[in-house]
Design an enzyme around this catalytic site. Structure first.
Site, PDB file in Angstrom:
ATOM      1  N   LEU A   8      17.699   4.195   3.442  1.00  7.50           N
ATOM      2  CA  LEU A   8      18.017   2.875   3.988  1.00  7.50           C
ATOM      3  C   LEU A   8      17.203   2.567   5.240  1.00  7.50           C
ATOM      4  O   LEU A   8      17.708   1.984   6.197  1.00  7.50           O
ATOM      5  CB  LEU A   8      19.523   2.774   4.278  1.00  7.50           C
ATOM      6  CG  LEU A   8      20.430   2.906   3.050  1.00  7.50           C
ATOM      7  CD1 LEU A   8      21.884   3.078   3.461  1.00  7.50           C
ATOM      8  CD2 LEU A   8      20.254   1.706   2.132  1.00  7.50           C
ATOM      9  N   SER A 121       5.109  -2.691  -3.981  1.00  7.76           N
ATOM     10  CA  SER A 121       4.276  -3.297  -2.954  1.00  7.76           C
ATOM     11  C   SER A 121       4.950  -4.560  -2.443  1.00  7.76           C
ATOM     12  O   SER A 121       5.592  -5.283  -3.193  1.00  7.76           O
ATOM     13  CB  SER A 121       2.894  -3.646  -3.519  1.00  7.76           C
ATOM     14  OG  SER A 121       2.071  -4.213  -2.518  1.00  7.76           O
ATOM     15  N   LYS A 173      -0.074   2.083  -8.591  1.00  7.04           N
ATOM     16  CA  LYS A 173       0.163   1.770  -7.174  1.00  7.04           C
ATOM     17  C   LYS A 173      -0.844   2.504  -6.289  1.00  7.04           C
ATOM     18  O   LYS A 173      -1.305   1.977  -5.272  1.00  7.04           O
ATOM     19  CB  LYS A 173       1.583   2.162  -6.785  1.00  7.04           C
ATOM     20  CG  LYS A 173       1.923   1.970  -5.302  1.00  7.04           C
ATOM     21  CD  LYS A 173       1.714   0.534  -4.838  1.00  7.04           C
ATOM     22  CE  LYS A 173       2.427   0.205  -3.545  1.00  7.04           C
ATOM     23  NZ  LYS A 173       2.200   1.091  -2.428  1.00  7.04           N
ATOM     24  N   HIS A 176      -3.969   0.540  -6.496  1.00  3.89           N
ATOM     25  CA  HIS A 176      -3.702  -0.686  -5.731  1.00  3.89           C
ATOM     26  C   HIS A 176      -3.931  -0.449  -4.244  1.00  3.89           C
ATOM     27  O   HIS A 176      -4.591  -1.240  -3.555  1.00  3.89           O
ATOM     28  CB  HIS A 176      -2.249  -1.112  -5.999  1.00  3.89           C
ATOM     29  CG  HIS A 176      -1.681  -2.111  -5.033  1.00  3.89           C
ATOM     30  ND1 HIS A 176      -1.236  -1.753  -3.764  1.00  3.89           N
ATOM     31  CD2 HIS A 176      -1.460  -3.438  -5.142  1.00  3.89           C
ATOM     32  CE1 HIS A 176      -0.776  -2.825  -3.150  1.00  3.89           C
ATOM     33  NE2 HIS A 176      -0.902  -3.859  -3.953  1.00  3.89           N
ATOM     34  N   ASN A 177      -3.412   0.661  -3.726  1.00  6.71           N
ATOM     35  CA  ASN A 177      -3.560   0.934  -2.297  1.00  6.71           C
ATOM     36  C   ASN A 177      -4.991   1.303  -1.936  1.00  6.71           C
ATOM     37  O   ASN A 177      -5.461   0.998  -0.836  1.00  6.71           O
ATOM     38  CB  ASN A 177      -2.606   2.047  -1.872  1.00  6.71           C
ATOM     39  CG  ASN A 177      -1.176   1.547  -1.730  1.00  6.71           C
ATOM     40  OD1 ASN A 177      -0.796   0.542  -2.317  1.00  6.71           O
ATOM     41  ND2 ASN A 177      -0.375   2.245  -0.958  1.00  6.71           N
ATOM     42  N   GLU A 180      -6.674  -1.903  -1.583  1.00  8.19           N
ATOM     43  CA  GLU A 180      -6.210  -2.465  -0.298  1.00  8.19           C
ATOM     44  C   GLU A 180      -7.038  -1.924   0.865  1.00  8.19           C
ATOM     45  O   GLU A 180      -7.421  -2.671   1.775  1.00  8.19           O
ATOM     46  CB  GLU A 180      -4.736  -2.109  -0.130  1.00  8.19           C
ATOM     47  CG  GLU A 180      -4.070  -2.572   1.137  1.00  8.19           C
ATOM     48  CD  GLU A 180      -2.649  -2.052   1.191  1.00  8.19           C
ATOM     49  OE1 GLU A 180      -2.368  -1.155   2.016  1.00  8.19           O
ATOM     50  OE2 GLU A 180      -1.815  -2.520   0.388  1.00  8.19           O
TER      51      GLU A 180
END
Length: 304
Positions: A8, A121, A173, A176-177, A180
């Site tokens: 959390l 993302s 992912k 993807h990074n 980025e």
């Protein structure tokens, strides 16, 4: 739908809030008591152990992990394996290494537990803008959790999807990074070049704003760049130190394994490494070598 959320922190809490706003019940656990208390104020049913989490969920259970990659994720899954039953689902929404996800998927399948690796993302903006979700795992489990994915995504029918079997979500992912990294580096270098053209006295914030509309390079990263440059044109108070969280390294390693050239991503990663050295040893050696073979002057520390 009801879902358990483990982890959390900022992003996990934002995801919980978006789910609650979408009508889902969220039962949340975190090793930090203060995080559980904060989540309770946002509408999460807080618990203080994984055992309590599982006993608070309807069956079959769906547990979404937003914990650090590596040992924390592995230890959490090992504990959940003892508490969950066949037909239950574990979702890893963190940035785990895809090879670990492949292995975890096989191990959990052997005991009848579904495993989904979800490359997520959207960062801190996901609460309002939605999250891009790249999902790996069995179609049956994806269908079961589709109401959750539709709520977390920017829209029910876009921004999310199953991309392949276990491991595929985190693999996509990872790439993807890596992309980025390259995009961020290109923006950083371009604006650095313009900042050095003193005779034009360029307003970089203005230029970024111009590019945001109609330009080929318009993007969310450019939007963020414009915000930064308008708020702090000289980037005062920001150290030129750029960490990396692992995905760029994994992307480069994978490219080496597959013999696929990715020079832009590789150089962007190496540039981050270089940013962490106040006095690069390699540059000192280059200066010394120029002096030895060509008699070129060596600049002393503190000399401009």
């Amino acid at each position: 739908m009801e879902i358990g959320l483990v982890g959390l922190g900022k992003m996990g809490l934002n995801m919980a809030q978006r789910l609650i706003q979408g009508g889902h019940k969220v039962v949340g656990y975190d090793i930090r008591t203060e995080n559980v208390r904060s989540a309770e104020m946002a509408g999460v049913l807080g618990v203080f152990s994984l055992d309590d989490l599982i006993h608070s969920l309807q069956k079959p259970c769906a547990v979404w992990l937003m914990v650090p990659a590596g040992d924390p994720t592995q230890q959490t899954i090992e504990t959940l394996k003892k508490l969950l039953k066949p037909g239950d689902v574990i979702v890893d929404g963190g940035n785990s290494y895809y090879r670990d996800s492949v292995k975890r998927g096989k191990e959990l399948k052997d005991i009848g537990i579904y495993f989904l690796d979800v490359g997520t993302s959207g960062g801190i903006w996901g609460l309002t803008e939605g999250y891009s979700l790249m999902i790996g795992g069995e179609e049956e489990a994806v269908d079961l959790l589709s109401p959750v994915f539709k709520t977390l995504a920017p829209a029910p029918e876009r921004g999310w999807g199953r991309v392949g079997p276990c491991g595929a979500g985190h693999f996509v992912k990872m790439v993807h990074n890596g992309i980025e990294y390259g995009m961020m580096q290109a923006f950083a270098e371009g604006f650095d070049l313009m900042s050095q053209k003193n005779e034009f006295a360029l307003n970089l914030g203005q230029i970024a704003e111009i590019w945001r509309s109609g330009s080929v390079v318009r993007s969310w990263l450019l939007d963020l760049t414009a915000d930064i440059l308008n708020e702090n044109p000289n980037l005062d108070g920001i150290a030129p130190y750029v960490p990396d969280s692992g995905e760029g390294r994994w992307t480069v390693i994978e490219a080496v394994d597959l013999a696929v050239p990715i020079p832009v991503i590789t150089m962007a990663l190496e540039r981050r490494f270089a940013s962490r050295h106040d006095e690069p040893y390699s540059d000192k050696l280059l200066s010394a070598l120029r002096n030895r073979f060509g008699g070129h002057e060596i600049k002393k520390k503190g000399q401009s």
